[in-house]
Write a protein that holds these residues in place. Structure first.
Motif, PDB file in Angstrom:
ATOM      1  N   ARG A   1      -4.849   0.866 -21.965  1.00 20.40           N
ATOM      2  CA  ARG A   1      -5.709   1.108 -21.094  1.00 20.40           C
ATOM      3  C   ARG A   1      -4.649   2.387 -20.934  1.00 20.40           C
ATOM      4  N   ARG A   2      -5.663   3.280 -19.857  1.00 21.95           N
ATOM      5  CA  ARG A   2      -4.958   4.329 -19.164  1.00 21.95           C
ATOM      6  C   ARG A   2      -5.629   5.283 -18.540  1.00 21.95           C
ATOM      7  N   PHE A   3      -5.413   5.301 -17.445  1.00 22.99           N
ATOM      8  CA  PHE A   3      -6.037   5.734 -16.091  1.00 22.99           C
ATOM      9  C   PHE A   3      -5.344   6.746 -15.360  1.00 22.99           C
ATOM     10  N   ASP A   4      -5.421   7.801 -14.853  1.00 20.41           N
ATOM     11  CA  ASP A   4      -5.694   8.875 -14.538  1.00 20.41           C
ATOM     12  C   ASP A   4      -5.829   8.770 -12.250  1.00 20.41           C
ATOM     13  N   ALA A   5      -4.304   7.506 -11.972  1.00 17.09           N
ATOM     14  CA  ALA A   5      -5.030   6.646 -11.135  1.00 17.09           C
ATOM     15  C   ALA A   5      -4.121   7.705  -9.649  1.00 17.09           C
ATOM     16  N   ARG A   6      -5.414   7.689  -8.789  1.00 14.58           N
ATOM     17  CA  ARG A   6      -5.100   8.446  -6.787  1.00 14.58           C
ATOM     18  C   ARG A   6      -4.824   7.334  -6.284  1.00 14.58           C
ATOM     19  N   PHE A   7      -4.048   7.135  -5.041  1.00 12.63           N
ATOM     20  CA  PHE A   7      -3.363   6.012  -4.614  1.00 12.63           C
ATOM     21  C   PHE A   7      -4.001   6.766  -3.421  1.00 12.63           C
ATOM     22  N   PHE A   8      -4.562   5.717  -2.290  1.00 13.28           N
ATOM     23  CA  PHE A   8      -4.898   6.005  -0.695  1.00 13.28           C
ATOM     24  C   PHE A   8      -4.286   5.607  -0.076  1.00 13.28           C
ATOM     25  N   VAL A   9      -3.742   5.609   0.807  1.00 12.64           N
ATOM     26  CA  VAL A   9      -3.062   4.649   2.183  1.00 12.64           C
ATOM     27  C   VAL A   9      -4.659   4.785   3.219  1.00 12.64           C
TER      28      VAL A   9
END
Length: 238
Positions: A146-154
């Motif tokens: 599986r492939r994701f374009d992931a954005r991480f939020f803090v």
């Protein structure tokens, strides 16, 4: 003769959002993590932050307050469409589903909430993105199941509603939910990209001022790049 490797189906790349909840940043920084199941198709048995892919229904969910302007501007960089509204909604939903913790503000839900949001809405809150900070972006390398374009939020844990140690409303997607000290986080089984994110987070915990740029670990069919997203919203405050 070996058959040629088929080209990667780029349509399989899914937009996703991940939430890093940072607790006691000024004293003994800790982050909320849980363990994926051993049978999971993506990152089995690894300890990860809460997160997941965008659902179609997320686009219609009301936001009490949007992201800060600079975060939204950076989310739009190097993107084919504007996801600055839906991604924080996804982040808030995934946090709720996987940990039972609410990031939002008291309010009455307009209309009937989507099925994935009904339990959240029953708690008398509307999702609010103003406390989220866009922190990191990473695309899963080619060849993964599986492939994701992931954005991480803090987000600082003080922005969470309720008891930070009560995970009774969590789904079973993540087990062993716990607040892991940054000083010991590398003692657990982590994905490579999570280790990269944690290296950035250590600096952020010491100085939570808006960073000059957002790291973008980009993997596509041709090459891997480590870029920086800066945004250019004049006079915007993060």
């Amino acid at each position: 003769m070996t058959a040629p490797t088929p080209p990667v189906d780029k349509t399989a790349l899914r937009d996703a959002a991940t939430v890093i909840v940072l607790r006691d940043a000024a004293t003994e920084p800790r982050v909320l993590m849980g363990q994926r199941g051993s049978a999971a198709a993506f990152m089995p048995s690894k300890f990860v932050f809460p997160g997941g892919a965008v659902d179609a229904e997320d686009a219609d969910v009301p936001l009490a307050r949007p992201l800060p302007d600079l975060c939204a501007e950076r989310l739009r960089e190097d993107c084919a469409r504007d996801l600055s509204r839906v991604l924080p909604v996804t982040a808030i939903r995934e946090l709720w589903e996987e940990t039972g913790l609410i990031l939002g503000t008291p309010g009455t839900w307009p209309g009937t909430p989507a099925p994935d949001w009904r339990d959240y809405a029953r708690r008398g809150h509307l999702p609010s993105a103003h406390a989220l900070r866009f922190f990191f972006r990473a695309i899963t390398p080619p060849g993964r199941p599986r492939r994701f374009d992931a954005r991480f939020f803090v987000v600082d844990a003080s922005e969470i509603t309720g008891d930070l140690d009560d995970f009774s409303a969590a789904s079973d997607e993540l087990s062993h939910l716990q607040w892991v000290p940054l000083s010991r986080v590398r003692e657990i089984d982590l994905p490579f990209i999570t280790e990269v994110v944690l290296a950035e987070l250590a600096d952020y915990a010491r100085n939570p001022a808006p960073p000059a740029s957002v790291p973008f670990f980009r993997n596509d069919d041709e090459e891997s790049l480590f870029l920086r997203l800066r945004g250019h919203a004049p006079g915007a405050a993060d």
